[in-house]
Design a protein around this motif. Structure first.
Motif, short mmCIF file in Angstrom:
data_model
loop_
_atom_site.label_atom_id
_atom_site.label_comp_id
_atom_site.label_asym_id
_atom_site.label_seq_id
_atom_site.Cartn_x
_atom_site.Cartn_y
_atom_site.Cartn_z
N HIS A 1 3.39 -14.92 8.52
CA HIS A 1 4.51 -15.20 7.55
C HIS A 1 4.48 -14.21 6.20
O HIS A 1 5.50 -14.25 5.24
N SER A 2 3.59 -13.37 6.17
CA SER A 2 3.36 -12.53 4.80
C SER A 2 4.33 -11.43 5.14
O SER A 2 5.01 -11.24 5.95
N ARG A 3 4.55 -10.56 3.70
CA ARG A 3 5.53 -9.53 3.87
C ARG A 3 4.85 -8.28 3.68
O ARG A 3 3.83 -8.12 2.72
N LEU A 4 5.05 -7.40 4.36
CA LEU A 4 4.49 -5.85 4.47
C LEU A 4 5.18 -5.00 3.74
O LEU A 4 6.58 -4.75 3.76
N CYS A 5 4.74 -4.27 2.81
CA CYS A 5 5.49 -3.31 1.84
C CYS A 5 4.69 -2.31 1.81
O CYS A 5 3.76 -1.91 1.49
N LYS A 6 5.40 -1.01 2.47
CA LYS A 6 4.68 0.23 2.42
C LYS A 6 5.42 1.14 1.35
O LYS A 6 6.47 1.37 1.32
N LEU A 7 4.71 1.61 0.38
CA LEU A 7 5.32 2.69 -0.57
C LEU A 7 5.03 4.09 -0.03
O LEU A 7 3.98 4.43 0.36
N ALA A 8 6.19 4.71 -0.43
CA ALA A 8 6.17 6.43 -0.18
C ALA A 8 5.20 6.93 -1.05
O ALA A 8 4.49 7.86 -0.53
N GLN B 1 0.81 -1.28 0.17
CA GLN B 1 -0.05 0.12 -0.03
C GLN B 1 0.87 1.36 0.09
O GLN B 1 2.11 1.16 0.74
N ALA B 2 0.36 2.32 -0.72
CA ALA B 2 1.10 3.57 -0.48
C ALA B 2 0.78 4.43 0.48
O ALA B 2 -0.56 4.56 0.82
N GLU B 3 1.42 5.30 0.97
CA GLU B 3 1.22 5.99 2.20
C GLU B 3 0.21 7.31 1.66
O GLU B 3 -0.60 7.65 2.45
N ASP B 4 0.40 7.31 0.33
CA ASP B 4 -0.76 8.53 -0.19
C ASP B 4 -2.04 7.86 -0.62
O ASP B 4 -2.79 8.61 -1.76
N ASP B 5 -2.43 6.77 -0.13
CA ASP B 5 -3.62 6.32 -0.75
C ASP B 5 -4.95 6.80 -0.37
O ASP B 5 -5.12 6.90 1.13
N HIS B 6 -5.78 7.58 -1.04
CA HIS B 6 -6.89 8.22 -0.35
C HIS B 6 -8.12 7.12 -0.12
O HIS B 6 -9.16 7.78 0.10
N TYR B 7 -7.89 6.00 -0.33
CA TYR B 7 -9.11 5.19 -0.25
C TYR B 7 -8.86 4.28 0.96
O TYR B 7 -9.64 3.27 1.21
N GLY B 8 -7.71 4.47 1.65
CA GLY B 8 -7.38 3.42 2.95
C GLY B 8 -6.12 3.83 3.39
O GLY B 8 -5.30 4.39 3.06
#
Length: 287
Positions: free
Chosen positions: A246-253, A225-232
């Protein structure tokens, strides 16, 4: 005018899957397209679009990702979208519409294309927004019928920011050129828009959640998910990470709600690295 299998001009790698009626589902036609179909020995990456998406709205990103992964791609439009069977205008989707797509429509679609158990066990799901939620529900319901999943801006519960953005979308649809722009991608644009918009704005939907279903997921999973997501907010993918350790969390700027459009290179890199790590044995399902 609705497009049917009989009046559509399609390539040899595209067509309509015919889903026969069951006690709980009418007969459906789902438009689909294969990518890199000549790679018969390669795994399938199956793409699940967002709440207003379709095959055409993915544009070129599925091809780019499949080329990077060395996979075949399979893209389809869910009922109500693209050139698939429209939602009748007097039918309102139920609160559990995403579970219905994951548990009934998607397996029936795979059956219609004769994708057998061995191919499903090697398959990756790439889901965006509502499609990400459907991918999570499928992964939990069919834990042995999937190699892995990448979910982009998925929803696992309803947030105020989501409802506010969807309410704003309705205003834009009814007062600007948004309807005309979306009509390029859907045979029945009102079926597509109001099917999605009406259920998300229904007060009964505010209590919708799939968090309890997440614990059943055993396949490798990356949630993005992106930090600037306006839907969540990041609470969506953080909840997934908590429920699926066991999942991998990925945050996009950056990338908004649609990083495949607004940050495609970054998104492709993140998914490709994850898939490569799974195939090397660096990210395995539990047990």
């Amino acid at each position: 005018m609705n497009t049917t299998a009989h009046d559509a001009t399609i390539s040899p790698d595209a067509g309509f899957a015919e889903l026969t009626a069951t006690a709980g589902r009418p007969a459906l036609q789902l438009e689909y397209r294969w990518l890199n179909r000549d790679r018969q020995d390669a795994p399938i990456a199956l793409f699940l679009h967002e709440g207003l998406g379709s095959i055409a709205m993915w544009k070129d990103w599925p091809q780019t990702l499949c080329d990077r992964l060395g996979m075949r791609g399979l893209v389809y439009s869910r009922p109500g979208y693209g050139r698939s069977t429209p939602r009748p205008h007097d039918v309102k989707w139920p609160v559990d519409f995403m579970a219905y797509q994951a548990h009934d429509v998607l397996p029936a679609f795979l059956d219609a294309l004769h994708i057998d158990a061995a191919e499903r066990a090697r398959m990756w799901l790439i889901g965006h927004s509502d499609g990400g939620s459907i991918a999570l529900l499928y992964a939990g319901a069919f834990p042995d019928a999937l190699r892995g999943a990448a979910v982009i801006a998925p929803h696992v519960f309803v947030e105020d920011v989501t409802v506010e953005s969807i309410a704003e979308a309705k205003v834009l649809y009814e007062s600007t050129d948004l309807r005309a722009r979306l009509a390029r991608y859907h045979a029945d644009v009102d079926s597509a828009f109001y099917g999605w918009n009406d259920i998300w704005l229904d007060p009964a939907f505010r209590n919708w959640t799939i968090t309890d279903a997440l614990a059943a997921i055993r396949c490798p999973l990356i949630e993005i998910q992106a930090e600037d997501d306006h839907y969540g907010t990041m609470a969506q993918i953080e909840t997934i990470a908590h429920r699926v350790p066991h999942s991998r969390l990925c945050k996009l700027a950056h990338g908004g709600h649609s990083p495949h459009r607004d940050a495609p290179e970054t998104l492709t890199d993140e998914i490709s690295r994850f898939v490569a790590s799974v195939e090397r044995g660096g990210a395995r399902s539990p047990g």
